[in-house]
Design a protein around this motif. Structure first.
Motif, PDB file in Angstrom:
ATOM      1  N   LYS A 290     -17.463 -40.930   6.137  1.00 39.87           N
ATOM      2  CA  LYS A 290     -19.230 -39.594   6.406  1.00 39.87           C
ATOM      3  C   LYS A 290     -19.699 -39.050   5.059  1.00 39.87           C
ATOM      4  CE  LYS A 290     -19.823 -38.231   9.730  1.00 39.87           C
ATOM      5  NZ  LYS A 290     -20.774 -38.266  10.453  1.00 39.87           N
TER       6      LYS A 290
ATOM      7  N   VAL B 174     -21.217 -36.540   2.533  1.00 41.70           N
ATOM      8  CA  VAL B 174     -21.243 -35.383   2.684  1.00 41.70           C
ATOM      9  C   VAL B 174     -21.676 -34.283   1.204  1.00 41.70           C
ATOM     10  CG1 VAL B 174     -19.347 -34.330   4.761  1.00 41.70           C
ATOM     11  CG2 VAL B 174     -18.346 -34.062   2.634  1.00 41.70           C
TER      12      VAL B 174
ATOM     13  N   ASN C 225     -19.930 -31.773  14.156  1.00 40.02           N
ATOM     14  CA  ASN C 225     -19.863 -33.124  13.991  1.00 40.02           C
ATOM     15  C   ASN C 225     -18.927 -33.705  13.505  1.00 40.02           C
ATOM     16  OD1 ASN C 225     -22.227 -31.973  14.159  1.00 40.02           O
ATOM     17  ND2 ASN C 225     -23.041 -32.581  12.274  1.00 40.02           N
ATOM     18  N   LEU C 226     -17.921 -33.498  12.366  1.00 40.52           N
ATOM     19  CA  LEU C 226     -16.520 -34.472  11.693  1.00 40.52           C
ATOM     20  C   LEU C 226     -15.791 -34.668  12.920  1.00 40.52           C
ATOM     21  CD1 LEU C 226     -16.473 -33.174   7.830  1.00 40.52           C
ATOM     22  CD2 LEU C 226     -17.565 -34.682   8.866  1.00 40.52           C
TER      23      LEU C 226
ATOM     24  N   PHE D 224     -15.848 -37.301  15.546  1.00 42.19           N
ATOM     25  CA  PHE D 224     -15.327 -38.772  14.908  1.00 42.19           C
ATOM     26  C   PHE D 224     -13.616 -38.892  15.090  1.00 42.19           C
ATOM     27  CE2 PHE D 224     -19.772 -39.210  13.692  1.00 42.19           C
ATOM     28  CZ  PHE D 224     -19.821 -39.823  13.278  1.00 42.19           C
TER      29      PHE D 224
ATOM     30  N   ILE E  74     -10.696 -42.826   8.718  1.00 43.16           N
ATOM     31  CA  ILE E  74     -12.003 -41.819   8.454  1.00 43.16           C
ATOM     32  C   ILE E  74     -12.146 -41.531   7.508  1.00 43.16           C
ATOM     33  CG2 ILE E  74     -13.261 -40.354   8.685  1.00 43.16           C
ATOM     34  CD1 ILE E  74     -12.847 -40.228  11.593  1.00 43.16           C
TER      35      ILE E  74
ATOM     36  N   ILE F  66     -13.515 -40.133   4.530  1.00 41.87           N
ATOM     37  CA  ILE F  66     -15.100 -38.933   3.824  1.00 41.87           C
ATOM     38  C   ILE F  66     -15.081 -38.509   2.359  1.00 41.87           C
ATOM     39  CG2 ILE F  66     -15.425 -36.513   4.185  1.00 41.87           C
ATOM     40  CD1 ILE F  66     -13.501 -36.396   6.550  1.00 41.87           C
TER      41      ILE F  66
ATOM     42  N   SER G 196     -22.048 -43.219   8.833  1.00 38.70           N
ATOM     43  CA  SER G 196     -22.552 -42.109   9.603  1.00 38.70           C
ATOM     44  C   SER G 196     -22.881 -41.033   8.668  1.00 38.70           C
ATOM     45  CB  SER G 196     -22.059 -41.741  10.637  1.00 38.70           C
ATOM     46  OG  SER G 196     -22.578 -40.586  11.991  1.00 38.70           O
ATOM     47  N   ASP G 197     -24.478 -40.439   8.800  1.00 40.95           N
ATOM     48  CA  ASP G 197     -25.189 -39.001   8.087  1.00 40.95           C
ATOM     49  C   ASP G 197     -23.504 -37.621   8.807  1.00 40.95           C
ATOM     50  OD1 ASP G 197     -25.846 -40.452   7.013  1.00 40.95           O
ATOM     51  OD2 ASP G 197     -28.366 -39.974   8.166  1.00 40.95           O
ATOM     52  N   SER G 198     -23.508 -36.583   7.798  1.00 36.61           N
ATOM     53  CA  SER G 198     -23.015 -35.374   7.908  1.00 36.61           C
ATOM     54  C   SER G 198     -23.453 -35.033   9.533  1.00 36.61           C
ATOM     55  CB  SER G 198     -22.416 -34.727   7.160  1.00 36.61           C
ATOM     56  OG  SER G 198     -24.008 -34.680   6.696  1.00 36.61           O
TER      57      SER G 198
ATOM     58  N   ALA H  30     -26.723 -43.300  12.297  1.00 35.38           N
ATOM     59  CA  ALA H  30     -25.138 -44.383  12.324  1.00 35.38           C
ATOM     60  C   ALA H  30     -25.010 -45.700  12.952  1.00 35.38           C
ATOM     61  CB  ALA H  30     -24.357 -44.168  14.028  1.00 35.38           C
TER      62      ALA H  30
END
Length: 410
Positions: free
Chosen positions: A64, A66, A76-77, A80, A90, A92, A150-152, A221
């Motif tokens: 992810k 950001v 959103n975060l 996941f 995950i 980030i 996946s985008d933020s 995604a």
């Protein structure tokens, strides 16, 4: 009897309107057939992925990247971190540890200690695409073979991983990407943009899938295996492009792997925006498409309906044939309403596409204006920086020096 030049002119415009409107109905017909096809295939794919038991599911790493605080970023975060999946981590990433998004991510990590997660700080970007530079640092820390990027601004339900990973058990398949519904904020312009995401975008995608198969990916995604990523030289192979998602899917397809759209639909979350920002975002995406698929972008002008309906109205009025002109406008309006109902509501399951189907013609008209504007320049503004598209679709940062990414030996 002599026909004046003025009459010839308006008749020519009426003929152009008729041609454009007919093209939009061909597009609508294809979209309906493609939506039915995709819906049927989705049902079989859904049954197939659910046939795998939990102990057959491999470890997965979610990446992810950001950049800055966004409204609903926490939601959103967090989605996941709530996956109903046996083994995943995950990662980030951001440019700076002072990024407000990283401070929020740390708080969320603290609420989910049972989920293996970490923060990666990449430092100032050295490649044209800053996100890809950060992703490269993130991916190097994972040892798993199944990856999700996946985008933020994406939110998913708890069964996201459970649905997008099993198709990758097929070694001939290299990447799975997802359709997405627009999830608007409370303002009108984000609402209109979200409607376009739920109707316009999937219409073109399912048609492309039906006619030629999928040769690209959508950025919100993607799920892929490490071997398919290594086959193209790693994520750095996309570092020179704005549409890194499109290029990623295209390069994996060119490497001999299949690329498919999952049956699983995710949420593309929008933030409150002014008309100016809405048009700026859409113009950036349109310019990206123009440079990624130049011929397809030119042809997409014939997929719009409302501009040709309005042209028919104006030309019909000028010829004193108002009934004909009004019929052009009415046909265009009905065309877009049907598209909103079939694709947005029936296929994408976006209830707003049903309740506000009468608004989609306005989005169609707006989209045409942005399409025209996309041919006027090669520059765009993105995350605080100005970039320029080159002829081969790559991007050049105008305000910082970049270093060409080293070529992988893979």
């Amino acid at each position: 009897m002599t026909i004046s030049v003025e009459v010839i002119f308006w008749r020519a415009l009426l003929g152009l309107a008729a041609f454009g409107l007919a093209s939009s109905f061909v597009f609508l017909f294809l979209a309906i057939i493609a939506a039915i096809r995709f819906k049927r295939r989705s049902e079989s794919w859904r049954r197939a992925v659910l046939s795998f038991s939990s102990d057959q599911l491999p470890p997965v790493t979610i990446f992810k990247p950001v950049h800055g605080m966004e409204e609903r970023l926490g939601e959103n975060l967090e989605s996941f971190f709530q996956q109903n999946y046996p083994d995943y981590e995950i990662i980030i990433g951001a440019r700076s540890e002072k990024d407000a998004a990283i401070l929020l991510a740390e708080k969320i990590r603290g609420r989910y200690p049972q989920v293996n997660s970490r923060i990666v700080i990449s430092g100032p970007p050295e490649w044209p695409n800053a996100k890809v530079f950060t992703l490269d640092k993130m991916i190097s820390l994972s040892r798993n073979d199944f990856l999700v990027i996946s985008d933020s601004d994406v939110r998913v339900d708890r069964d996201f991983l459970r649905n997008v990973i099993p198709p990758l058990f097929d070694k001939k398949l290299g990447l799975v990407t997802c359709l997405y519904r627009g999830d608007p904020a409370s303002d009108f312009w984000s609402f209109l943009e979200a409607l376009g995401m739920s109707v316009e975008m999937p219409s073109g995608v399912v048609i492309a899938d039906m006619l030629e198969g999928i040769r690209f990916a959508l950025g919100p995604a993607v799920a892929l295996r490490r071997d398919s990523l290594d086959a193209i030289g790693g994520i750095r192979a996309t570092a020179d492009y704005y549409s890194d998602d499109y290029v990623l899917g295209n390069k994996i397809w060119a490497a001999g792997y299949k690329v498919i759209f999952s049956h699983y639909i995710i949420h593309h979350v929008l933030t409150p925006r002014s008309l100016l920002r809405t048009l700026g975002d859409q113009l950036r995406w349109m310019k990206s498409t123009r440079h990624s698929r130049p011929l397809g972008h030119i042809g997409s002008g014939l997929t719009f309906a409302m501009p040709f309906g309005l042209l028919g109205l104006i030309a019909g009025g000028a010829l004193d044939r108002w009934n004909l002109g009004l019929s052009f406008l009415a046909a265009a309006f009905v065309n877009r309403v049907i598209q909103s109902l079939v694709v947005g509501w029936w296929l994408m399951k976006d209830r707003r596409a049903s309740r506000f189907c009468w608004l989609y013609p306005l989005r169609d008209l707006q989209g045409f204006g942005v399409w025209i504007a996309s041919f006027l320049s090669h520059t765009f503004y993105w995350r605080g920086e100005i970039y320029r598209f080159t002829k081969d679709g790559k991007i050049v940062a105008q305000s910082r020096k970049v270093v060409a990414p080293a070529t992988s030996s893979a």
